[in-house]
Structures are given as C-alpha cells and as structure tokens.
Design an enzyme around this catalytic site. Structure first.
Site, short mmCIF file in Angstrom:
data_model
loop_
_atom_site.label_atom_id
_atom_site.label_comp_id
_atom_site.label_asym_id
_atom_site.label_seq_id
_atom_site.Cartn_x
_atom_site.Cartn_y
_atom_site.Cartn_z
N GLU A 50 0.84 -1.20 0.00
CA GLU A 50 0.00 0.00 0.00
C GLU A 50 0.87 1.24 0.00
O GLU A 50 1.86 1.33 0.74
CB GLU A 50 -0.92 0.02 1.22
N THR B 298 -4.10 4.90 -1.41
CA THR B 298 -5.13 5.47 -0.55
C THR B 298 -5.77 6.70 -1.19
O THR B 298 -5.27 7.26 -2.16
CB THR B 298 -4.56 5.83 0.83
N TYR B 299 -6.86 7.11 -0.57
CA TYR B 299 -7.69 8.20 -1.11
C TYR B 299 -7.88 9.23 -0.01
O TYR B 299 -8.52 8.94 1.00
CB TYR B 299 -9.03 7.62 -1.54
N GLY C 35 -14.72 6.30 5.04
CA GLY C 35 -13.75 7.37 5.26
C GLY C 35 -13.91 7.98 6.63
O GLY C 35 -14.95 7.83 7.29
N TYR D 256 -11.56 -4.57 10.75
CA TYR D 256 -10.79 -4.29 11.96
C TYR D 256 -10.81 -5.53 12.86
O TYR D 256 -11.81 -5.77 13.57
CB TYR D 256 -11.38 -3.10 12.72
N LYS E 173 -21.28 -5.42 4.31
CA LYS E 173 -20.37 -5.18 3.18
C LYS E 173 -20.26 -6.43 2.30
O LYS E 173 -20.31 -6.34 1.08
CB LYS E 173 -18.97 -4.81 3.68
N GLN F 202 -7.09 -3.80 8.85
CA GLN F 202 -6.22 -2.75 9.34
C GLN F 202 -4.98 -3.43 9.92
O GLN F 202 -4.94 -4.66 10.08
CB GLN F 202 -6.94 -1.94 10.43
#
Length: 292
Positions: A17, A48-49, A107, A145, A165, A176
C-alpha cells in the site's frame, strides 16, 4: 487484472500500500517508489484516497503509474463529503481509465461534523458504496478491523456491520494493521461463525519509528504485544537497530501467518520501498514455496 481473479490463481498473494504525498513537491518521488515496489513483484499495489480532497486529485494518477508498471492496482474510494452524483462521476472516470479494483470505504469523519452531516446526499456506509460499485462492474474490497472498529459498540456489532459489506458484494477484505497474529486468528473464527467466507488479506505494518505507535493504535484500534513494546523501548534511541528489529518482527509475523494458512499478505509500506524490500528478501523462498 481483477483481484478476484488473482486470488483464484495464487495460493498466497502479496500486496503493498502507498499513499499520495500531501506536498505537491514530493509527488515526483512516488514514481520511483512504485518502480522499486513493482520490482518486488507484488500481486497488486493499493493507493489510498485522501479524505476531504486532501490528496484525492493524485489517486487516479498514481493508479495509472502502478498499472503502467505492469502491476494490478487497487484504488481506495471514500464516500464522506461526496454526493451520490459525485461518486458516480468519479466511478465513471475510474472505469474510463481502466481501473478495475476499488476498496470501498466510508472514510474518516472530518472534525466538527457528525456522520450524518459528512454523508449528507451520499452513501452513509461503505456497504452502500460497495453495492453501487458492484453494479458498475468493479471488483470491490472492504476494510475490516480484527480488534473492532473504534466506532463500533462491541465486536459482535462490528461483525454484523461487516457482513453488510460482504452481502453487498465485497469480493475480499483487507485488515487494518495487526501486530498480534492471535487477534487475527480469533477474528477469522468469528467471521466463519457468522457465515463470512470471502478472502481476507492480513495487514502488516513494520514499526521502524516509535512515534508511529500512538497513531497506529488510533487508526486501527490495534493491540500492541508486550514483545513489540519491549523492542520499541529498548531501541527507541537507536534508529538503525529499531529499523532492523521492526523488519524482523514483521517478517516473523508473516512467516507465522503463511504457516497457519493465511493466503493474503498486505504490507503497509508508508512509501518506504527499502523497508518492504528488506522484508521480502527475508521471505522470497517462503512465498515461492507457498505458491507451488
């Protein structure tokens, strides 16, 4: 290539990442970073954004650099501070540029706003964004998570929301950062018990600076094992020693994960290809043997 297809053809996947630099002057360095990471032959690289527009402008540019390096790319997309019309516009632009893989995220909520305010006129949850992106034909991933999302009431509530999801069409999940593998194994057991069977990529973050730890705990709600705390305490004033110890700790984590049947390793590189390279040099034969 879609990540869902990569998963079908590889026993163990490796991914990295990167994030867009906040300073415009540093943007030119990202091409070199990606080139060095691509040389390590990952299965994909995610980018990432930035929330609230801080680095969003460069996300698709970096994705193109990744794809031009002959590596599959995973683009993050958040739905805070964006209307459904804006998300549709962004998705259309991504599709036009050949982007196939998106990590759908709500986000972080900007300071001073409530969740409802930050998502007014848009998608309130990552599950809603996931459903929309699947309708557009993307391969979609979700974040998870292992130790519970900081905003969740408890771990049971967290798993229930995560199932939304998956039911919305998420093809895979990326955790994470984790520092205690037992936490991940317990999490995976809970997923199985709730009927969640999609592939899960284990997020590994090499600790090479003690100042990283408070931020990592805040972001991931992660438990820091006594062994890692002892390493940081012993070598906090010796940067080279801490770097070496952090690489060794991450290497041991990955060996344990692969040995216990984890099929996806995702390394948070913090745009430091030398760290990723050192880890992979320790593991090249292990990855090769695992994919035979």
């Amino acid at each position: 290539m879609k990540i869902s297809d990569i998963i079908k053809n590889k026993k163990v996947t490796l991914s990295f990442e990167v994030f867009p630099p906040k300073q415009e002057a540093n943007f030119k360095n990202i091409s070199s970073t990606i080139s060095e990471l691509a040389a390590l032959k990952p299965d994909f690289i995610s980018v990432t954004y930035g929330a609230g527009g801080s680095t969003q402008v460069h996300t698709t540019e970096i994705t193109k650099i990744i794809q031009d390096s002959n590596v599959s790319a995973l683009t993050h997309l958040t739905c805070v501070n964006a209307t459904k019309e804006k998300i549709s516009e962004i998705a259309g632009d991504m599709k036009a540029k050949g982007i196939e893989n998106i990590l759908a995220l709500r986000g972080d909520i900007p300071e001073g706003l409530t969740s409802e305010q930050a998502t007014d006129g848009g998608y309130r949850h990552a599950s809603e964004l996931t459903a929309f992106l699947k309708q557009q034909g993307f391969c979609v991933g979700g974040a998870c998570y292992p130790e519970g999302h900081p905003e969740s009431k408890n771990r049971i509530d967290d798993i229930e929301k995560l199932k939304y999801k998956v039911d919305a069409g998420a093809d895979f999940l990326t955790t994470q950062m984790i520092f205690d593998n037992d936490m991940l194994y317990s999490f995976l057991y809970r997923l199985e018990s709730k009927g969640i069977h999609v592939p899960v990529f284990a997020g590994i973050m090499p600790i090479t600076n003690v100042n990283q730890i408070p931020k990592m705990i805040k972001l991931s709600n992660a438990f820091i094992p006594r062994k890692l705390l002892a390493i940081c305490d012993r070598f906090q004033d010796h940067p080279d020693a801490l770097r070496q110890a952090g690489i060794a700790y991450a290497t041991d984590q990955i060996i344990d994960l692969i040995s216990n049947g984890i099929n996806g390793i995702h390394i948070y590189t913090m745009n430091k290809p030398a760290i990723a390279k050192a880890i992979i040099q320790n593991l090249d034969n292990i990855f090769e043997a695992s994919n035979r």
